[in-house]
Design an enzyme around this catalytic site. Structure first.
Site, PDB file in Angstrom:
ATOM      1  N   CYS A  47      -0.369   0.613   8.311  1.00  0.00           N
ATOM      2  CA  CYS A  47      -0.505   2.100   8.204  1.00  0.00           C
ATOM      3  C   CYS A  47      -0.353   2.649   9.678  1.00  0.00           C
ATOM      4  O   CYS A  47       0.865   3.404   9.656  1.00  0.00           O
ATOM      5  CB  CYS A  47      -1.714   2.473   7.395  1.00  0.00           C
ATOM      6  SG  CYS A  47      -2.229   1.714   5.935  1.00  0.00           S
TER       7      CYS A  47
HETATM    8  N1  LIG Z   1      -3.205  -1.853   3.540  1.00  0.00           N
HETATM    9  C1  LIG Z   1      -3.789  -0.947   3.853  1.00  0.00           C
HETATM   10  O1  LIG Z   1      -4.822  -0.923   4.574  1.00  0.00           O
HETATM   11  C2  LIG Z   1      -3.198   0.588   3.079  1.00  0.00           C
HETATM   12  C3  LIG Z   1      -4.168   1.805   3.302  1.00  0.00           C
HETATM   13  C4  LIG Z   1      -3.665   2.767   2.859  1.00  0.00           C
HETATM   14  C5  LIG Z   1      -2.272   3.005   2.364  1.00  0.00           C
HETATM   15  N2  LIG Z   1      -1.719   1.783   1.977  1.00  0.00           N
HETATM   16  C6  LIG Z   1      -0.413   1.989   1.505  1.00  0.00           C
HETATM   17  O2  LIG Z   1      -0.512   1.404   0.560  1.00  0.00           O
HETATM   18  C7  LIG Z   1       0.985   0.743  -0.113  1.00  0.00           C
HETATM   19  C8  LIG Z   1       0.740  -0.812  -0.242  1.00  0.00           C
HETATM   20  O3  LIG Z   1       0.319  -1.467   0.837  1.00  0.00           O
HETATM   21  P1  LIG Z   1      -0.415  -2.900   0.631  1.00  0.00           P
HETATM   22  O4  LIG Z   1      -0.991  -3.074   2.003  1.00  0.00           O
HETATM   23  O5  LIG Z   1      -1.106  -3.172  -0.627  1.00  0.00           O
HETATM   24  O6  LIG Z   1       0.888  -3.706   0.798  1.00  0.00           O
HETATM   25  P2  LIG Z   1       1.068  -5.127   0.283  1.00  0.00           P
HETATM   26  O7  LIG Z   1       2.292  -5.832   0.961  1.00  0.00           O
HETATM   27  O8  LIG Z   1      -0.403  -6.050   0.490  1.00  0.00           O
HETATM   28  O9  LIG Z   1       1.004  -5.316  -1.125  1.00  0.00           O
HETATM   29  C9  LIG Z   1       2.120  -4.763  -1.915  1.00  0.00           C
HETATM   30  C10 LIG Z   1       2.406  -5.716  -3.063  1.00  0.00           C
HETATM   31  O10 LIG Z   1       3.300  -5.217  -4.080  1.00  0.00           O
HETATM   32  C11 LIG Z   1       3.997  -6.218  -4.554  1.00  0.00           C
HETATM   33  N3  LIG Z   1       5.452  -5.758  -4.753  1.00  0.00           N
HETATM   34  C12 LIG Z   1       6.612  -5.528  -3.931  1.00  0.00           C
HETATM   35  N4  LIG Z   1       7.609  -5.043  -4.584  1.00  0.00           N
HETATM   36  C13 LIG Z   1       7.243  -4.994  -5.837  1.00  0.00           C
HETATM   37  C14 LIG Z   1       7.782  -4.452  -7.141  1.00  0.00           C
HETATM   38  N5  LIG Z   1       9.178  -3.934  -6.767  1.00  0.00           N
HETATM   39  N6  LIG Z   1       7.256  -4.304  -8.321  1.00  0.00           N
HETATM   40  C15 LIG Z   1       6.048  -4.993  -8.423  1.00  0.00           C
HETATM   41  N7  LIG Z   1       5.174  -5.427  -7.034  1.00  0.00           N
HETATM   42  C16 LIG Z   1       5.955  -5.477  -5.901  1.00  0.00           C
HETATM   43  C17 LIG Z   1       3.938  -7.335  -3.509  1.00  0.00           C
HETATM   44  O11 LIG Z   1       4.464  -8.661  -3.948  1.00  0.00           O
HETATM   45  C18 LIG Z   1       2.727  -7.206  -3.132  1.00  0.00           C
HETATM   46  O12 LIG Z   1       1.811  -7.940  -3.692  1.00  0.00           O
HETATM   47  C19 LIG Z   1       1.788   1.056   1.348  1.00  0.00           C
HETATM   48  O13 LIG Z   1       2.323   2.154   0.854  1.00  0.00           O
HETATM   49  C20 LIG Z   1       0.944   1.160   2.354  1.00  0.00           C
HETATM   50  O14 LIG Z   1       1.357   2.224   3.415  1.00  0.00           O
HETATM   51  C21 LIG Z   1      -2.111   0.483   2.677  1.00  0.00           C
END
Ligand SMILES: NC(=O)c1ccc[n+]([C@@H]2O[C@H](COP(=O)([O-])OP(=O)(O)OC[C@H]3O[C@@H](n4cnc5c(N)ncnc54)[C@H](O)[C@@H]3O)[C@@H](O)[C@H]2O)c1
Length: 469
Positions: free
Chosen positions: A302
């Protein structure tokens, strides 16, 4: 042939359609089962919703289906319990999206090689939904992104289905949504930023207030009805753009303040002042000051990334985001500062970095979590190797490293820490202050400790071996 949803929606009045989101009868689908999507899907399931998690990664789906976990702070027992109750399932079959009442998107939003927003995951997901979109469905984007993504990217893709969700202003007092006229609205779209903080034991997901913005009044109202059932508090803002900007403000606030303390740390080092002592003293002020801490650089999915989504969008409005650029510059120079500190400390001991064995403690981007995305430790390893150092690492959460987008350390394995081993390194760098480390032991047996987190603050003996940097 009509699908189950088309039949149920066709017989519903518009008001009944909206009311469905205020009940546990709504079927919830979560797309992207990562650090954000998996806890969210489990939360809905635990609150009694029939929840389906969708992911393109078959290995993750297989693990979840057999009641296992792949995220350390999410216990397998939680997943197994929901599966046993038949409330949660995971699938790679996106045809099942047709059966969902609400579809929540939690896919990645990284930067591309030119440090510009990579919206390909959101775009692909919106296409996938569009091909299966049903009247009355609610689609909520939770991935962090620049203001306008929901209205300008997601809605136009979904409308290729032939169904409409016109962008219409509405008013809200933060709780109630006015202007809930369903005229010409076939499906509902909202943005609700994810505020998950992995490893934070003070707040559970449902306790973190949920901000919601719809592309029109009915969308905001439906999303509020759904989220209110699982979150203790919801706040409705007047548009999806305001909700998108809220998330960016939060993360830019952190990024800029971390840069400020990092810069002040460099000055304090030159002035012989302990920045951590100063922060502890300053935070006794009961108002007007929030403590932020210096470190070896920013990490995680993030804070190092999200601010640049806004910078990119700001170009469209011909307004430079100077605070963000400056903060990025300062924060991204911190790993270089760590390496310079190692060189200087070795120099004072008449040693040079080239060919010196160096140990990095902690590769996770922050303490006590199993996430190394954008971790400054990786950059520090690369910089040290470029200077000819022989680098090893230890991290209780990463027995070995794998190939990543910008780094290829797949040959590296976490070493065993012992008194003998610690003494073999010219310097030990505390890059991540995991709670499981015994800092007294480390300082006692290491020859030199470069501490980037003030993790050794309570170590009393051999302080002459410690360099705070
Ligand atoms: N990790 C954090 O602490 C956090 C906190 C707040 C916001 N965010 C935001 O949340 C969002 C997700 O982050 P995250 O950390 O969970 O990412 P991540 O990489 O942990 O998880 C994303 C998941 O999406 C899947 N994926 C990718 N493309 C896909 C598709 N086309 N269809 C279905 N599944 C698909 C991946 O296989 C993975 O399991 C981002 O925008 C991030 O900025 C993350």
């Amino acid at each position: 042939m009509e699908t189950k949803n088309e039949m149920s929606v066709a017989t519903e009045s518009p008001t009944a359609r909206l009311a469905r989101f205020g009940t546990k009868n709504a079927q919830v689908g979560v797309i992207g089962l990562g650090y954000v999507g998996l806890p969210l899907a489990l939360l809905y399931s635990q609150k009694g919703f029939r929840t389906t998690g969708f992911d393109t990664d078959p290995a993750k789906v297989e693990k979840l289906e057999s009641g296992q976990t792949y995220i350390r702070h999410i216990p397998a027992s939680n997943i197994a319990a929901e599966k046993k109750e038949n409330r949660f399932r995971a699938t790679t079959n996106f045809e099942d999206l047709r059966q969902m009442d609400a579809i929540i998107i939690c896919v990645p939003t990284p930067l591309d090689d030119h440090r510009e927003p990579d919206l390909s995951y959101i775009r692909d997901t919106a296409e996938t939904i569009q091909e299966r979109l049903q009247p009355g469905q609610l689609v909520v984007l939770e991935s962090t992104t620049y203001p306008g993504t929901t209205e300008e990217l997601v809605v136009p893709i979904l409308e290729r289905s032939g169904l409409r969700s016109p962008i219409r202003p509405y008013s809200t007092d933060g709780h109630e949504v006015r202007d809930t006229d369903l005229e010409a609205i076939d499906f509902l779209v909202a943005f609700s930023p994810e505020r998950e903080d992995p490893g934070n034991r003070l707040f559970q997901t449902h306790q973190i207030p949920k901000v919601i913005g719809g592309v029109n009044g009915p969308s905001a109202r439906a999303a509020k009805a759904l989220y209110s059932q699982v979150f203790e508090r919801t706040i409705v803002v007047s548009s999806s753009r305001a909700a998108e900007m809220t998330k960016l403000l939060e993360n830019i606030y952190r990024c800029v303040n971390i840069a400020l303390v990092n810069e002040l740390k460099l000055l304090c080092l030159r002035m012989g002042i302990d920045i951590w002592e100063v922060i502890e003293a300053a935070k006794t002020k009961p108002f007007g000051f929030t403590p932020f801490y210096p470190g070896p650089g920013l990490g995680g999915h993030c804070i190092p990334i999200d601010p640049f989504y806004l910078t990119w969008k700001a170009h469209e409005y011909e307004l430079p985001t100077r605070f963000i650029e400056l903060a990025g510059e300062i924060n991204s120079a911190m790993p270089d500062h760590v390496v310079s500190s190692v060189i200087e400390a070795l120099n004072q001991r008449k040693q040079c970095l080239k060919d010196s064995p160096i140990l990095i403690l902690g590769v996770a981007y922050k303490k006590d979590i199993d996430d190394l995305r954008e971790s400054p430790s990786l950059r520090i390893i690369k910089l040290l190797q470029a200077q000819g150092a022989k680098v090893d690492y230890h991290d209780p959460y990463f027995p070995q490293l794998h190939k990543m987008r910008h780094y290829d350390f797949q040959h590296m394995k976490s070493i065993e820490i012992s008194a003998d081993k610690l003494g073999q390194y010219a310097a030990v760098i505390v890059a991540t202050d995991h709670s499981s480390y015994d800092y007294d032991f480390i300082v006692r047996h290491a020859r030199l400790v470069i501490d980037t987190r003030n993790a050794t603050r309570s170590v009393k003996e051999h302080r002459d071996k410690i360099v705070l940097c």
